[in-house]
Design a protein around this motif. Structure first.
Motif, PDB file in Angstrom:
ATOM      1  N   ALA A 175       0.710  -1.114  -0.087  1.00  0.00           N
ATOM      2  CA  ALA A 175       0.002   0.138   0.045  1.00  0.00           C
ATOM      3  C   ALA A 175       0.761   1.330  -0.066  1.00  0.00           C
ATOM      4  O   ALA A 175       1.793   1.309  -0.682  1.00  0.00           O
ATOM      5  N   GLY A 176       0.454   2.481   0.763  1.00  0.00           N
ATOM      6  CA  GLY A 176       1.340   3.734   0.937  1.00  0.00           C
ATOM      7  C   GLY A 176       1.439   4.113  -0.644  1.00  0.00           C
ATOM      8  O   GLY A 176       0.700   4.027  -1.457  1.00  0.00           O
ATOM      9  N   ASP A 177       2.746   4.478  -0.882  1.00  0.00           N
ATOM     10  CA  ASP A 177       3.080   4.975  -2.383  1.00  0.00           C
ATOM     11  C   ASP A 177       3.060   3.973  -3.354  1.00  0.00           C
ATOM     12  O   ASP A 177       3.372   4.288  -4.482  1.00  0.00           O
ATOM     13  N   TYR A 178       3.275   2.736  -3.137  1.00  0.00           N
ATOM     14  CA  TYR A 178       2.932   1.794  -3.853  1.00  0.00           C
ATOM     15  C   TYR A 178       1.769   1.725  -4.888  1.00  0.00           C
ATOM     16  O   TYR A 178       1.722   1.337  -6.106  1.00  0.00           O
ATOM     17  N   VAL A 179       0.732   2.251  -4.199  1.00  0.00           N
ATOM     18  CA  VAL A 179      -0.647   2.426  -5.006  1.00  0.00           C
ATOM     19  C   VAL A 179      -0.558   2.833  -6.255  1.00  0.00           C
ATOM     20  O   VAL A 179      -1.182   2.753  -7.122  1.00  0.00           O
ATOM     21  N   ALA A 180      -0.170   4.276  -6.238  1.00  0.00           N
ATOM     22  CA  ALA A 180      -0.215   4.960  -7.349  1.00  0.00           C
ATOM     23  C   ALA A 180       0.656   4.380  -8.416  1.00  0.00           C
ATOM     24  O   ALA A 180       0.352   4.462  -9.789  1.00  0.00           O
ATOM     25  N   ARG A 181       1.828   3.626  -8.270  1.00  0.00           N
ATOM     26  CA  ARG A 181       2.584   3.071  -9.016  1.00  0.00           C
ATOM     27  C   ARG A 181       1.745   1.912  -9.610  1.00  0.00           C
ATOM     28  O   ARG A 181       2.079   1.498 -10.899  1.00  0.00           O
ATOM     29  N   GLU A 182       1.071   0.937  -8.781  1.00  0.00           N
ATOM     30  CA  GLU A 182       0.479   0.133  -9.209  1.00  0.00           C
ATOM     31  C   GLU A 182      -0.777   0.318 -10.128  1.00  0.00           C
ATOM     32  O   GLU A 182      -0.983  -0.363 -11.140  1.00  0.00           O
ATOM     33  N   VAL A 183      -1.488   1.172  -9.799  1.00  0.00           N
ATOM     34  CA  VAL A 183      -2.465   1.716 -10.716  1.00  0.00           C
ATOM     35  C   VAL A 183      -1.954   1.911 -12.192  1.00  0.00           C
ATOM     36  O   VAL A 183      -2.507   1.777 -13.176  1.00  0.00           O
ATOM     37  N   SER A 184      -0.759   2.546 -12.333  1.00  0.00           N
ATOM     38  CA  SER A 184      -0.131   2.697 -13.535  1.00  0.00           C
ATOM     39  C   SER A 184       0.342   1.676 -14.297  1.00  0.00           C
ATOM     40  O   SER A 184       0.649   1.435 -15.449  1.00  0.00           O
ATOM     41  N   CYS A 185       0.370   0.279 -13.597  1.00  0.00           N
ATOM     42  CA  CYS A 185       0.686  -1.110 -14.079  1.00  0.00           C
ATOM     43  C   CYS A 185      -0.540  -1.786 -14.728  1.00  0.00           C
ATOM     44  O   CYS A 185      -0.250  -2.913 -15.155  1.00  0.00           O
ATOM     45  N   LEU A 186      -1.692  -1.347 -14.201  1.00  0.00           N
ATOM     46  CA  LEU A 186      -2.898  -2.080 -14.621  1.00  0.00           C
ATOM     47  C   LEU A 186      -3.456  -1.992 -16.003  1.00  0.00           C
ATOM     48  O   LEU A 186      -3.204  -0.785 -16.487  1.00  0.00           O
ATOM     49  N   ALA A 187      -3.561  -3.065 -16.508  1.00  0.00           N
ATOM     50  CA  ALA A 187      -4.374  -3.089 -17.928  1.00  0.00           C
ATOM     51  C   ALA A 187      -5.525  -2.594 -17.854  1.00  0.00           C
ATOM     52  O   ALA A 187      -6.377  -2.469 -16.596  1.00  0.00           O
ATOM     53  N   GLU A 188      -6.402  -2.422 -18.867  1.00  0.00           N
ATOM     54  CA  GLU A 188      -7.810  -1.974 -19.004  1.00  0.00           C
ATOM     55  C   GLU A 188      -8.685  -3.291 -18.229  1.00  0.00           C
ATOM     56  O   GLU A 188      -8.453  -4.321 -18.297  1.00  0.00           O
ATOM     57  N   ASP A 189      -9.498  -2.406 -17.256  1.00  0.00           N
ATOM     58  CA  ASP A 189     -10.422  -3.635 -16.374  1.00  0.00           C
ATOM     59  C   ASP A 189      -9.784  -4.332 -15.541  1.00  0.00           C
ATOM     60  O   ASP A 189      -9.985  -5.311 -14.817  1.00  0.00           O
ATOM     61  N   GLY A 190      -8.369  -3.947 -15.336  1.00  0.00           N
ATOM     62  CA  GLY A 190      -7.565  -4.369 -14.060  1.00  0.00           C
ATOM     63  C   GLY A 190      -7.834  -4.084 -12.816  1.00  0.00           C
ATOM     64  O   GLY A 190      -8.654  -3.458 -12.488  1.00  0.00           O
ATOM     65  N   ARG A 191      -7.345  -5.221 -11.914  1.00  0.00           N
ATOM     66  CA  ARG A 191      -8.042  -5.044 -10.354  1.00  0.00           C
ATOM     67  C   ARG A 191      -6.775  -5.330  -9.330  1.00  0.00           C
ATOM     68  O   ARG A 191      -5.992  -6.108  -9.500  1.00  0.00           O
TER      69      ARG A 191
END
Length: 335
Positions: A221-237
């Motif tokens: 979590a923490g600052d990883y969340v923003a980076r993870e959002v950018s890693c997700l494909a369309e309709d990613g979870r």
């Protein structure tokens, strides 16, 4: 009476003490288990520090998973579930696992596959229940999709790698050293990223040809969340199951809208017995045959006798382990 490991006061590993306690009594719908081994989990460390109290009604003793033999309990409920006295089981519990005797809801008990030892079986429930609930039920991982696991050599990580691969998914795991990355590959991961020497966002983009991943299992979590959002494909979870990096996070909400992303999370310990029993049934139907066939295997890094629970916690906090750490109870193994 029984031996148990209690938290004498909030603090470091040395507050864990081996003591004599009154044995628990099984009630309606419960089994009394003579414990041979107890799994160690990160929430145990948090409870020891005083920041993760047990839910109302649960034992104050730490320990969320055990393996051993059924010594007593609700006879009718045991029979209805197909269990008998003396059967080897592993179980998920809300507390009380660091003890020679432990009470568990019968719905949260699973038979130990004959190919596994009690020590191996004790390493299963917490991670199996957590991964199944979050990766397969909440995130709905499908065969052929790509899963990113943050912390591939943790107890959760080694389980998630194996279950996802058995399910037919493509797995990318992160780890903190080249040796740990090699361990992820050996467990079946298709790709492993050393997050200390590489930017996992750039590596994910490279590996997926900029498409992104379908599901992310996050324990930071923490600052990883923003980076993870950018890693997700369309309709990613994105599924968050721990907040080791902090509870505050900012991210690009516009990206969430444009790519139709889902950000979710859960905690398992306070959920109802009925909820956990449903997970147990899914595991018994789907994952337990994989265990029996050797497609999924427990990964036990080290075992400690119960009197050295402090040593087990020190190892857990060092982050040097790959897989699970287990406490053993000789009296339970001898019976």
């Amino acid at each position: 009476m029984m031996k148990a490991v209690e938290i004498s006061a909030p603090g470091g590993p040395d507050v864990l003490r081996l003591v004599e306690r009154a044995a628990p009594v099984a009630g309606a719908g419960e089994a009394l288990i003579r414990v041979a081994a107890s799994g160690i989990n990160r929430p145990d460390v948090l409870q020891r520090k005083g920041v993760y109290p047990p839910p109302p009604g649960a034992s104050d003793l730490p320990g969320l998973e055990v393996a051993g033999r059924i010594e007593g309990g609700d006879a009718d409920a045991l029979a209805a579930a197909g269990f008998a006295l003396g059967d080897r089981v592993c179980a998920l519990v809300a507390g009380g696992g660091y003890a020679e005797l432990c009470v568990a809801p019968i719905g949260q008990c699973l038979p130990v596959p004959g190919v596994l030892s009690d020590i191996e079986a004790a390493s299963l429930p917490e991670t199996m229940f957590t991964v199944w609930s979050n990766v397969f039920e909440r995130a709905r991982l499908q065969p052929g999709e790509t899963l990113l696991i943050q912390g591939g050599t943790s107890g959760i990580g080694v389980t998630a790698i194996q279950l996802a691969k058995a399910h037919g998914a493509i797995v990318i795991a992160t780890a903190g050293s080249d040796d740990k990355c090699a361990a992820c590959i050996a467990l079946g991961a298709d790709h492993a990223i050393n997050y200390r020497s590489h930017d996992f966002v750039e590596e994910v983009r490279r590996i997926t040809a900029k498409r992104g991943v379908d599901v992310i299992l996050d324990m930071v979590a923490g600052d990883y969340v923003a980076r993870e959002v950018s890693c997700l494909a369309e309709d990613g979870r994105l599924v968050i199951i721990a907040v080791q990096g902090g509870v505050a996070a900012t991210f690009d909400a516009g990206l969430v809208l444009r790519r139709r992303l889902v950000i979710t999370g859960s905690t398992l310990r306070p959920r109802s017995v009925a909820f956990k029993a449903a997970i147990a049934e899914s595991l018994r139907r789907t994952v337990w045959p994989w265990l029996a066939a050797g497609r999924v295997k427990p990964v036990v890094y080290r075992e400690f006798e119960a009197g050295d629970a402090a040593g087990a916690h020190r190892l857990m906090e060092s982050n040097q382990h790959i897989g699970k750490i287990v406490l053993t109870w000789p009296a339970g193994q001898a019976r």
